[in-house]
Design a protein around this motif. Structure first.
Motif, mmCIF file in Angstrom:
data_model
loop_
_atom_site.group_PDB
_atom_site.id
_atom_site.type_symbol
_atom_site.label_atom_id
_atom_site.label_comp_id
_atom_site.label_asym_id
_atom_site.label_seq_id
_atom_site.Cartn_x
_atom_site.Cartn_y
_atom_site.Cartn_z
ATOM 1 N N ASN A 60 0.844 -1.188 0.000
ATOM 2 C CA ASN A 60 0.000 0.000 0.000
ATOM 3 C C ASN A 60 0.881 1.240 0.000
ATOM 4 O OD1 ASN A 60 -2.210 1.820 0.413
ATOM 5 N ND2 ASN A 60 -1.684 1.858 2.588
ATOM 6 N N ILE B 279 -1.353 6.722 2.266
ATOM 7 C CA ILE B 279 -1.736 6.962 3.657
ATOM 8 C C ILE B 279 -3.107 7.624 3.621
ATOM 9 C CG2 ILE B 279 -1.134 8.152 5.801
ATOM 10 C CD1 ILE B 279 1.790 8.217 4.660
ATOM 11 N N SER B 280 -4.112 7.002 4.184
ATOM 12 C CA SER B 280 -5.490 7.470 3.985
ATOM 13 C C SER B 280 -6.244 7.608 5.302
ATOM 14 C CB SER B 280 -6.231 6.488 3.067
ATOM 15 O OG SER B 280 -7.553 6.932 2.838
ATOM 16 N N PHE B 281 -6.901 8.774 5.444
ATOM 17 C CA PHE B 281 -7.803 9.027 6.565
ATOM 18 C C PHE B 281 -9.087 9.629 6.000
ATOM 19 C CE2 PHE B 281 -3.483 9.450 8.214
ATOM 20 C CZ PHE B 281 -3.516 8.572 9.289
ATOM 21 N N GLU C 146 -5.271 12.329 2.401
ATOM 22 C CA GLU C 146 -4.448 11.215 1.934
ATOM 23 C C GLU C 146 -3.092 11.717 1.460
ATOM 24 O OE1 GLU C 146 -7.735 7.965 0.319
ATOM 25 O OE2 GLU C 146 -6.909 9.422 -1.107
ATOM 26 N N GLU D 133 -0.121 10.113 -1.155
ATOM 27 C CA GLU D 133 0.351 9.030 -2.019
ATOM 28 C C GLU D 133 1.873 9.018 -2.036
ATOM 29 O OE1 GLU D 133 0.269 7.493 -6.675
ATOM 30 O OE2 GLU D 133 -0.877 9.261 -6.093
ATOM 31 N N SER E 183 -4.242 13.517 -2.106
ATOM 32 C CA SER E 183 -3.104 12.596 -2.019
ATOM 33 C C SER E 183 -1.967 13.035 -2.940
ATOM 34 C CB SER E 183 -3.541 11.178 -2.387
ATOM 35 O OG SER E 183 -4.071 11.132 -3.706
ATOM 36 N N THR F 265 -1.469 -1.837 5.013
ATOM 37 C CA THR F 265 -1.872 -0.872 6.038
ATOM 38 C C THR F 265 -1.304 0.517 5.798
ATOM 39 O OG1 THR F 265 0.030 -1.386 7.434
ATOM 40 C CG2 THR F 265 -1.966 -2.735 7.729
ATOM 41 N N ASN F 266 -1.861 1.496 6.529
ATOM 42 C CA ASN F 266 -1.304 2.845 6.537
ATOM 43 C C ASN F 266 0.136 2.847 7.030
ATOM 44 O OD1 ASN F 266 -3.351 4.358 5.454
ATOM 45 N ND2 ASN F 266 -4.165 5.091 7.407
ATOM 46 N N GLU F 267 0.433 1.967 8.001
ATOM 47 C CA GLU F 267 1.780 1.913 8.560
ATOM 48 C C GLU F 267 2.808 1.560 7.485
ATOM 49 O OE1 GLU F 267 -0.903 0.640 9.920
ATOM 50 O OE2 GLU F 267 -1.044 1.814 11.777
ATOM 51 N N ALA G 140 2.564 2.296 4.290
ATOM 52 C CA ALA G 140 2.726 3.502 3.485
ATOM 53 C C ALA G 140 3.595 4.531 4.214
ATOM 54 C CB ALA G 140 1.361 4.097 3.141
ATOM 55 N N PHE G 141 3.415 4.658 5.530
ATOM 56 C CA PHE G 141 4.262 5.555 6.327
ATOM 57 C C PHE G 141 5.732 5.139 6.216
ATOM 58 C CE2 PHE G 141 0.691 7.247 8.990
ATOM 59 C CZ PHE G 141 1.062 8.589 8.913
#
Length: 643
Positions: A199, A202-204, A215, A217, A541, A611-613, A615-616
């Protein structure tokens, strides 16, 4: 020979008295090796610009990267041609990039209205636009480049010229472009454009009372674009995204929550107003307000250009009548070819409608003539990177659309023809800027004008074929609509929205008018309308990661201990960023081709990789991999400077 330009290169003397950098000996820099290298780089920059431009809404000028890469190739394969060969290669690189920068604004619109475009149709309008744009620009060559020497500064041309003469820095620049290409290519391998193994967004998203979305990207090519365009442009675009996602979207969502049962979204009967999610609000409402803002920016920009149009044409005619100087025989043939192919393309795309072929072609040629002259003049003031191609294209397309509506040509096939005429116009406008910029470098360095005409034209025609090929290869993805589409296509979406809406009478005018009013308010506040509007229209994003790239540049600027150190690190950073854009876009394009051909069948990330993690983590890797080489770069003490 000193490796710096003379003071006369920047003005202070009449253009006819300027002594170029190469003042004695042969003016010819071309041979088979130079031609092949130039064609390959033109194709590379055309493909890269098409991919990255459709994704981000922004394009990056290819003159300096072309000069840097060209220096390395000339040293390896055509050393005897020296700076004159490098000069031709930077011109050819600009030709490929300029075609892509224009064509992606309009041609994908045909896919967005549900129609198809053939390679022959695209090639006809593309080659016609290239030849006509170059031909008209060559008519005003003496006025813009010689008579106005020192008055029209052509800032990017001077920067390219300085890059060419500072040949000892080329190896260092190539190294940083290679580092950037490697970073961009390797990170792109894990994205959905290639193996789809992790992924990268990062998306909220909040779907409750106050609806919003944020977001980021993780995309190396967008980081590179952010570093190149700088903080002012990036933060202005991001401001547009903040307004859309945290201002307009929650407002629409709040009022929609009071909707009656059974009332559906105006363009989606499957979704109830009161049950709209963030993606529905963005696609059915916010998008059209953004289109109105871009329309407002384009029309206001075109109106502001009227004095420039009038003065440019008047001074050009005066210069021609007093000087009597004409273009080279090659450029005259190019102009004739542009007119002939323009009319042939008009008949091809009009589907047997002779009246449309004649009227629309004549109007397209007239509008192209006006804006080509303006494009050449504005390039002399602000360079091609800041050329308001969108504004000139919007104004032209609105005029041609009105012609179609008045004459009753309003069915979907007519809409496709309209957009193909628009493609001719935008290519002519865009290529004129690249041509004038390249010929100014040629004038400063001392190359042969007719030789640059030939090589630049060949590269531009190659660029047309490459960009059409990229668009056709990606057609299934470009035609996608809705939320989280792989290519944002802000300008092409605007062209499709306006022309299809006006011709069908189904445009949501209240939303468009709200956007126009917002654009007018930005104009009154003296804010850059188109920059804010593109940010409003693009996914957040995209603008957020561009902003991160711009912050990297800002950090380097602020942390540098001297002006010399800052200039050196920024130059290395721009080289690395150009590599990020090229690596991310070329590897991404290759990955999509492999996916479409069935060679790669990524099922998508799972577990932690989804997950977002994850992408982080990729974002941290990207930022560090980009920042560390730039910060650790050694700055050489040099007498040459970038202007």
């Amino acid at each position: 020979m000193d490796n710096k330009l003379s003071k006369g290169a920047y003005g202070g003397i009449d253009g006819k008295d300027y002594v170029p950098y190469i003042s004695r000996g042969s003016k010819l820099g071309g041979n088979a090796a130079v031609l092949i290298i130039g064609i390959l780089l033109a194709a590379l920059f055309a493909a890269s610009t098409a991919y990255s431009g459709m994704k981000s809404g922004l394009t990056v000028a290819a003159g300096i990267p072309g000069a840097i890469i060209g220096s390395a190739f000339i040293a390896a394969f055509a050393k005897q041609k020296g700076i004159l060969g490098k000069n031709l290669i930077q011109g050819m690189s600009s030709g490929g990039e300029s075609v892509a920068s224009g064509m992606i604004f309009v041609l994908p619109s045909i896919l967005l209205i549900g129609a198809q475009v053939s390679f022959l149709e695209g090639l006809a309008v593309g080659v016609g636009g290239v030849l006509f744009g170059i031909g008209i620009a060559s008519v005003v060559y003496n006025y813009l480049l010689v008579e106005e020497h020192g008055k029209l500064m052509y800032p990017e041309s001077m920067a390219i010229s300085e890059t060419l003469v500072a040949s000892e820095g080329a190896g260092e620049s190539v190294k940083y472009m290679g580092i950037g290409f490697s970073i961009g290519g390797l990170l792109t391998l894990v994205t959905e454009s290639f193996f789809n193994a992790a992924n990268t967004v990062i998306s909220f998203v909040n779907e409750s009372f106050y609806k919003w979305k944020f977001e980021v990207e993780v995309n190396p090519l967008l980081v590179g674009i952010g570093f190149i365009v700088g903080l002012e442009v990036a933060i202005t675009m991001f401001a547009g995204s903040i307004l859309a996602n945290f201002g307009i979207m929650p407002l629409i969502g709040y009022f929609a929550s009071f909707g009656s049962d059974g009332v559906t979204v105006w363009n989606n009967q499957q979704v109830a107003i009161k049950a709209m999610q963030v993606k529905h609000i963005a696609g059915s409402y916010v998008k059209y307000i953004g289109a109105g803002m871009m329309l407002s920016g384009g029309l206001i920009g075109a109106i502001k250009l009227i004095p420039t149009i009038i003065s440019s044409i008047r001074e050009t005619l005066n210069a021609k009548s007093s000087n009597g100087a004409s273009g080279s025989s090659i450029s005259n043939l190019i102009l004739i070819g542009g007119v002939v192919i323009g009319f042939a393309a008009g008949f091809l795309i009009s589907g047997g409608n002779v009246a449309m072929a004649i009227c629309a072609t004549v109007l397209s040629l007239f509008l192209s003539l006006l804006f080509v002259i303006v494009s050449g003049r504005l390039t002399g003031t602000i360079g091609t990177s800041n050329l308001p191609v969108s504004g000139m294209t919007i104004a032209s397309l609105v005029i041609v659309t009105l012609l179609f509506v008045v004459l009753g040509w309003k069915n979907p096939d007519n809409n496709k023809s309209l957009l193909l005429f628009g493609t001719f116009i935008v290519i002519a406008i865009s290529i004129a800027g690249g041509y004038c910029q390249s010929q100014k470098v040629n004038f400063i360095i001392g190359g042969h004008r007719g030789e640059m005409d030939k090589y630049f034209t060949i590269a531009s025609v190659v660029g047309v074929a490459v960009v059409i090929g990229v668009i056709l290869l990606l057609s299934s993805q470009l035609a996608l609509t809705g939320d989280n589409v792989p290519f944002a296509l802000p300008q092409a979406n605007l062209m499709a929205t306006l022309t299809a809406g006006i011709m069908s009478g189904q445009l949501p005018w209240p939303l468009i008018i709200v956007g126009v009013v917002m654009g007018f308010v930005l104009f009154l506040l003296r804010l850059p309308i188109m920059t804010v509007a593109i940010g409003f229209y693009l996914p957040i994003s995209t603008t957020s990661i561009i902003l991160i790239g711009a912050f990297l540049r800002h950090f380097v600027e602020r942390a540098s201990k001297s002006e010399e150190e800052k200039e050196g690190k920024i130059a290395n950073g721009i080289s690395l960023s150009s590599g990020l854009v090229a690596g991310g876009s070329i590897i991404g394009l290759l990955g999509i081709i492999l996916q479409l051909s069935g060679v790669i069948k990524g099922d998508g990330p799972s577990g932690f990789a989804a997950t977002n993690e994850m992408a982080f983590l990729l974002l941290i890797i990207l930022v560090l991999a980009t920042a560390i080489p730039i910060w650790n770069s050694k700055v050489k003490n040099t007498n040459s400077s970038m202007h």
